[in-house]
Design a protein around this motif. Structure first.
Motif, PDB file in Angstrom:
ATOM      1  N   SER A  81      51.036  36.029  46.706  1.00 24.97           N
ATOM      2  CA  SER A  81      50.811  35.860  45.261  1.00 24.97           C
ATOM      3  C   SER A  81      49.599  34.979  45.003  1.00 24.97           C
ATOM      4  CB  SER A  81      52.059  35.255  44.617  1.00 24.97           C
ATOM      5  OG  SER A  81      51.833  34.991  43.271  1.00 24.97           O
ATOM      6  N   TRP A  82      49.483  33.893  45.747  1.00 23.94           N
ATOM      7  CA  TRP A  82      48.325  33.009  45.605  1.00 23.94           C
ATOM      8  C   TRP A  82      47.035  33.736  45.959  1.00 23.94           C
ATOM      9  CZ3 TRP A  82      47.587  28.411  43.388  1.00 23.94           C
ATOM     10  CH2 TRP A  82      48.703  27.652  43.100  1.00 23.94           C
ATOM     11  N   ASP A  83      47.065  34.479  47.052  1.00 28.68           N
ATOM     12  CA  ASP A  83      45.877  35.240  47.458  1.00 28.68           C
ATOM     13  C   ASP A  83      45.475  36.237  46.384  1.00 28.68           C
ATOM     14  OD1 ASP A  83      45.710  33.841  49.835  1.00 28.68           O
ATOM     15  OD2 ASP A  83      46.676  35.410  51.043  1.00 28.68           O
ATOM     16  N   ALA A  84      46.451  36.930  45.832  1.00 26.97           N
ATOM     17  CA  ALA A  84      46.160  37.904  44.774  1.00 26.97           C
ATOM     18  C   ALA A  84      45.605  37.198  43.534  1.00 26.97           C
ATOM     19  CB  ALA A  84      47.417  38.688  44.421  1.00 26.97           C
ATOM     20  N   ALA A  85      46.179  36.051  43.192  1.00 25.81           N
ATOM     21  CA  ALA A  85      45.698  35.306  42.029  1.00 25.81           C
ATOM     22  C   ALA A  85      44.276  34.800  42.246  1.00 25.81           C
ATOM     23  CB  ALA A  85      46.637  34.138  41.726  1.00 25.81           C
ATOM     24  N   VAL A  86      43.986  34.339  43.457  1.00 24.77           N
ATOM     25  CA  VAL A  86      42.631  33.860  43.767  1.00 24.77           C
ATOM     26  C   VAL A  86      41.637  35.006  43.685  1.00 24.77           C
ATOM     27  CG1 VAL A  86      41.186  33.007  45.663  1.00 24.77           C
ATOM     28  CG2 VAL A  86      43.322  31.860  45.130  1.00 24.77           C
ATOM     29  N   LYS A  87      41.991  36.149  44.251  1.00 19.28           N
ATOM     30  CA  LYS A  87      41.092  37.307  44.200  1.00 19.28           C
ATOM     31  C   LYS A  87      40.875  37.767  42.768  1.00 19.28           C
ATOM     32  CE  LYS A  87      42.051  38.898  48.859  1.00 19.28           C
ATOM     33  NZ  LYS A  87      42.711  39.879  49.705  1.00 19.28           N
ATOM     34  N   THR A  88      41.934  37.784  41.983  1.00 18.85           N
ATOM     35  CA  THR A  88      41.805  38.166  40.579  1.00 18.85           C
ATOM     36  C   THR A  88      40.925  37.179  39.829  1.00 18.85           C
ATOM     37  OG1 THR A  88      44.006  39.166  40.623  1.00 18.85           O
ATOM     38  CG2 THR A  88      43.101  38.633  38.462  1.00 18.85           C
ATOM     39  N   ALA A  89      41.133  35.894  40.065  1.00 16.36           N
ATOM     40  CA  ALA A  89      40.309  34.875  39.403  1.00 16.36           C
ATOM     41  C   ALA A  89      38.851  34.997  39.815  1.00 16.36           C
ATOM     42  CB  ALA A  89      40.842  33.479  39.726  1.00 16.36           C
ATOM     43  N   GLN A  90      38.608  35.286  41.090  1.00 17.29           N
ATOM     44  CA  GLN A  90      37.223  35.455  41.548  1.00 17.29           C
ATOM     45  C   GLN A  90      36.577  36.660  40.885  1.00 17.29           C
ATOM     46  OE1 GLN A  90      37.884  35.604  45.795  1.00 17.29           O
ATOM     47  NE2 GLN A  90      37.385  33.439  46.067  1.00 17.29           N
ATOM     48  N   LEU A  91      37.319  37.759  40.772  1.00 17.01           N
ATOM     49  CA  LEU A  91      36.779  38.951  40.113  1.00 17.01           C
ATOM     50  C   LEU A  91      36.497  38.683  38.640  1.00 17.01           C
ATOM     51  CD1 LEU A  91      38.936  41.789  41.715  1.00 17.01           C
ATOM     52  CD2 LEU A  91      36.515  41.296  42.108  1.00 17.01           C
ATOM     53  N   LEU A  92      37.432  38.004  37.961  1.00 17.63           N
ATOM     54  CA  LEU A  92      37.219  37.671  36.554  1.00 17.63           C
ATOM     55  C   LEU A  92      36.039  36.728  36.379  1.00 17.63           C
ATOM     56  CD1 LEU A  92      40.894  37.248  35.307  1.00 17.63           C
ATOM     57  CD2 LEU A  92      39.304  39.105  34.777  1.00 17.63           C
ATOM     58  N   ASP A  93      35.914  35.776  37.302  1.00 13.14           N
ATOM     59  CA  ASP A  93      34.797  34.842  37.239  1.00 13.14           C
ATOM     60  C   ASP A  93      33.469  35.558  37.453  1.00 13.14           C
ATOM     61  OD1 ASP A  93      33.771  32.220  36.913  1.00 13.14           O
ATOM     62  OD2 ASP A  93      33.538  32.040  39.086  1.00 13.14           O
ATOM     63  N   LEU A  94      33.443  36.481  38.390  1.00 16.51           N
ATOM     64  CA  LEU A  94      32.234  37.256  38.647  1.00 16.51           C
ATOM     65  C   LEU A  94      31.879  38.123  37.438  1.00 16.51           C
ATOM     66  CD1 LEU A  94      30.044  38.019  40.690  1.00 16.51           C
ATOM     67  CD2 LEU A  94      31.574  39.797  41.535  1.00 16.51           C
ATOM     68  N   GLU A  95      32.886  38.738  36.846  1.00 19.05           N
ATOM     69  CA  GLU A  95      32.651  39.550  35.648  1.00 19.05           C
ATOM     70  C   GLU A  95      32.137  38.682  34.502  1.00 19.05           C
ATOM     71  OE1 GLU A  95      35.343  41.936  32.394  1.00 19.05           O
ATOM     72  OE2 GLU A  95      36.034  41.915  34.457  1.00 19.05           O
ATOM     73  N   ASN A  96      32.729  37.506  34.332  1.00 16.34           N
ATOM     74  CA  ASN A  96      32.284  36.597  33.280  1.00 16.34           C
ATOM     75  C   ASN A  96      30.858  36.123  33.542  1.00 16.34           C
ATOM     76  OD1 ASN A  96      32.827  35.014  30.869  1.00 16.34           O
ATOM     77  ND2 ASN A  96      32.709  33.259  32.237  1.00 16.34           N
ATOM     78  N   LYS A  97      30.546  35.857  34.810  1.00 14.74           N
ATOM     79  CA  LYS A  97      29.192  35.426  35.167  1.00 14.74           C
ATOM     80  C   LYS A  97      28.177  36.501  34.795  1.00 14.74           C
ATOM     81  CE  LYS A  97      26.326  34.233  39.084  1.00 14.74           C
ATOM     82  NZ  LYS A  97      25.954  34.951  40.266  1.00 14.74           N
ATOM     83  N   ARG A  98      28.490  37.743  35.145  1.00 13.13           N
ATOM     84  CA  ARG A  98      27.584  38.849  34.797  1.00 13.13           C
ATOM     85  C   ARG A  98      27.423  38.963  33.287  1.00 13.13           C
ATOM     86  NH1 ARG A  98      30.456  42.802  38.905  1.00 13.13           N
ATOM     87  NH2 ARG A  98      29.450  42.129  40.826  1.00 13.13           N
ATOM     88  N   PHE A  99      28.544  38.846  32.575  1.00 17.40           N
ATOM     89  CA  PHE A  99      28.494  38.946  31.120  1.00 17.40           C
ATOM     90  C   PHE A  99      27.623  37.852  30.518  1.00 17.40           C
ATOM     91  CE2 PHE A  99      30.198  37.660  26.979  1.00 17.40           C
ATOM     92  CZ  PHE A  99      30.016  38.832  26.266  1.00 17.40           C
TER      93      PHE A  99
END
Length: 183
Positions: free
Chosen positions: A56-74
């Motif tokens: 669960s932690w790994d999935a949450a970290v990966k999701t947060a990283q993807l969201l952070d990357l998407e936000n960075k691009r935006f």
């Protein structure tokens, strides 16, 4: 109960006294064995829960990283859009200032050419304009800038104004949430 029966029980207990402690030890061993089996299943359940937590932690970290990357691009896209908008505005204002300076230079050159032909005399500068010129001289500024210096001053003022606009636009872009930037 009769006396014979009770004396037989007492004789049996005296002869086989060790059976009672053994029976108690056996009962205790069975209780421990049941608890051990229970603890083993509890330990297995805890290990499985721990593995699930890690996943669960790994999935949450990966999701947060993807969201952070998407936000960075935006945010980078928004910053680039604002920079481009301000750069185009700046370039248009500089071009306009240079065009006005060129017209002013042509007008001054034409006026200088007419002045030598013996045309009508030019009236003097009115008093309020002289007072402005005197005030600028007192402040340490030249009373009259030539066209090239006026253009440089105008370009620098436009650069400063564009820089102020750019800083303001960049500071209004929220870097925390994509939804906040839309507000």
């Amino acid at each position: 109960m009769s006396v014979v029966a009770s004396s037989a029980i007492v004789a049996a207990v005296r002869r086989f006294w060790w059976v009672l402690p053994l029976a108690a030890l056996f009962a205790w061993a069975m209780i421990l064995r049941a608890e051990k089996a229970s603890l083993g299943s509890d330990l297995l359940a805890e290990r499985n829960a721990h593995k699930a937590s890690i996943a669960s932690w790994d999935a949450a970290v990966k999701t947060a990283q993807l969201l952070d990357l998407e936000n960075k691009r935006f945010v980078e896209e928004r910053q680039a859009e604002e920079s481009e908008r301000i750069a185009h505005d700046y370039e248009a204002r500089i071009a306009d200032a240079r065009a006005r300076a060129a017209v002013s230079l042509r007008t001054q050159a034409a006026a200088a050419d007419q002045g030598g032909r013996g045309g009508a005399p030019v009236s003097g500068v009115p008093d309020p304009a002289r007072r402005v010129g005197e005030a600028t001289c007192e402040a340490g500024l030249p009373a009259a800038l030539d066209a090239a210096d006026a253009l440089i001053a105008t370009e620098q003022a436009i650069q400063l104004d564009a820089l102020i606009d750019w800083v303001g636009a960049q500071s209004r872009i929220s870097i925390n949430e994509k939804d906040e930037a839309h507000d």
